[in-house]
Design an enzyme around this catalytic site. Structure first.
Site, PDB file in Angstrom:
ATOM      1  N   SER A   9     -13.317  11.486   7.077  1.00 41.93           N
ATOM      2  CA  SER A   9     -13.238  10.896   5.742  1.00 41.93           C
ATOM      3  C   SER A   9     -14.317  11.486   4.848  1.00 41.93           C
ATOM      4  O   SER A   9     -15.514  11.329   5.126  1.00 41.93           O
ATOM      5  CB  SER A   9     -13.410   9.383   5.814  1.00 41.93           C
ATOM      6  OG  SER A   9     -13.569   8.846   4.519  1.00 41.93           O
ATOM      7  N   ASP A  36     -10.389   8.953   0.425  1.00 42.84           N
ATOM      8  CA  ASP A  36     -10.373   7.569  -0.046  1.00 42.84           C
ATOM      9  C   ASP A  36     -10.484   7.537  -1.568  1.00 42.84           C
ATOM     10  O   ASP A  36     -11.492   7.954  -2.139  1.00 42.84           O
ATOM     11  CB  ASP A  36     -11.542   6.792   0.556  1.00 42.84           C
ATOM     12  CG  ASP A  36     -11.343   6.521   2.036  1.00 42.84           C
ATOM     13  OD1 ASP A  36     -10.268   6.020   2.401  1.00 42.84           O
ATOM     14  OD2 ASP A  36     -12.262   6.806   2.824  1.00 42.84           O
ATOM     15  N   MET A  38     -10.696   5.101  -4.723  1.00 39.68           N
ATOM     16  CA  MET A  38     -11.033   3.722  -5.079  1.00 39.68           C
ATOM     17  C   MET A  38     -11.189   3.611  -6.598  1.00 39.68           C
ATOM     18  O   MET A  38     -11.740   4.513  -7.229  1.00 39.68           O
ATOM     19  CB  MET A  38     -12.327   3.294  -4.397  1.00 39.68           C
ATOM     20  CG  MET A  38     -12.330   3.464  -2.887  1.00 39.68           C
ATOM     21  SD  MET A  38     -13.916   2.957  -2.173  1.00 39.68           S
ATOM     22  CE  MET A  38     -13.707   3.543  -0.484  1.00 39.68           C
ATOM     23  N   MET A  69      -6.667   3.132  -2.642  1.00 41.67           N
ATOM     24  CA  MET A  69      -7.203   1.774  -2.751  1.00 41.67           C
ATOM     25  C   MET A  69      -7.334   1.440  -4.231  1.00 41.67           C
ATOM     26  O   MET A  69      -8.435   1.280  -4.768  1.00 41.67           O
ATOM     27  CB  MET A  69      -8.550   1.685  -2.032  1.00 41.67           C
ATOM     28  CG  MET A  69      -8.415   1.720  -0.525  1.00 41.67           C
ATOM     29  SD  MET A  69     -10.009   1.825   0.316  1.00 41.67           S
ATOM     30  CE  MET A  69     -10.199   3.612   0.355  1.00 41.67           C
ATOM     31  N   ASP A 176      -8.918   2.844  10.291  1.00 45.72           N
ATOM     32  CA  ASP A 176     -10.027   3.271   9.431  1.00 45.72           C
ATOM     33  C   ASP A 176     -11.058   2.151   9.343  1.00 45.72           C
ATOM     34  O   ASP A 176     -10.733   1.039   8.930  1.00 45.72           O
ATOM     35  CB  ASP A 176      -9.489   3.597   8.033  1.00 45.72           C
ATOM     36  CG  ASP A 176     -10.560   4.120   7.077  1.00 45.72           C
ATOM     37  OD1 ASP A 176     -11.733   4.229   7.486  1.00 45.72           O
ATOM     38  OD2 ASP A 176     -10.218   4.404   5.922  1.00 45.72           O
TER      39      ASP A 176
END
Length: 220
Positions: A9, A36, A38, A69, A176
């Site tokens: 990640s 990721d 966000m 996300m 995760d």
């Protein structure tokens, strides 16, 4: 269960040398790169957007496993698909029309995934689990790297493994959150076959290659 996959990640990478870190992951035998995204609304943090994803695409040929996300992810699917995502994973909690969102992802030529926060029950996957290429189980509350693994998620992983085996055995079961040398064997035994690792790779005292090798050794 499929041959286990390690997906470093980049949330834990050194962004001043992101290209070099990605190349180090590739050389060390990483299978995917986990990204990721966000938005500061669905989760209490902001990370990266499509421009950084495009840079990752130029830096490595490894599949980019993009975890959205964000609120209203359906508005950003095409943007991230064009930026180079191989997989786009959305949250059950943010998609009131989840069937449609999964169909949109596949229509863009990208593999769809769906994910659940720790407090969200596995039963909410029942109506759509046959449609996806990946289910991601969050074993920390999303928003920040470096959190401790929530052990209560192990039965949930096993439950979803059984659901996939009965209706969609080709799909990946990804986990995760808090993955390390001390937790990855438990997660593998529970039924996962794809493992997102941040600090265990990028913060390993021996470097990126040593981190990936250590995780691979435990699950092999």
């Amino acid at each position: 269960m499929q041959t286990p996959v390690i997906a470093p990640s980049i949330l834990s990478a050194d962004f001043t040398r992101l290209g070099a870190d990605l190349q180090a992951c590739q050389t060390a035998g990483a299978d995917w790169i986990h990204v990721d995204v966000m938005d500061g609304h669905f989760v209490p943090n902001m990370t990266i957007g499509p421009l950084v994803l495009e840079a990752c695409r130029r830096a490595t040929p490894l599949p980019l496993d993009v975890h959205l996300m964000i609120e209203k992810p359906e508005q950003m699917l095409e943007t991230f698909a064009k930026a180079g995502a191989a997989r786009l994973t959305v949250h059950v909690e943010t998609c009131p029309h989840l069937h449609r969102t999964i169909q949109q992802i596949r229509a863009l030529g990208v593999k769809p995934g769906v994910t659940l926060n720790p407090s969200t029950p596995a039963v909410l996957l029942k109506e759509i689990i046959h449609m996806v290429d990946l289910v991601l189980v969050m074993t920390v509350n999303p928003g920040f790297g470096g959190q401790n693994f929530i052990a209560e998620m192990l039965p949930k992983i096993t439950e979803i493994r059984a659901m996939l085996d009965s209706s969609n055995p080709a799909a990946w079961l990804e986990v995760d959150g808090g993955i390390s040398e001390s937790t990855i064997a438990l997660i593998r035994a529970a039924g996962a076959d794809a493992f997102v690792a941040g600090n265990a790779v990028f913060k390993h005292p021996g470097g990126i290659a040593a981190g990936i090798k250590a995780l691979r050794r435990v699950i092999s």
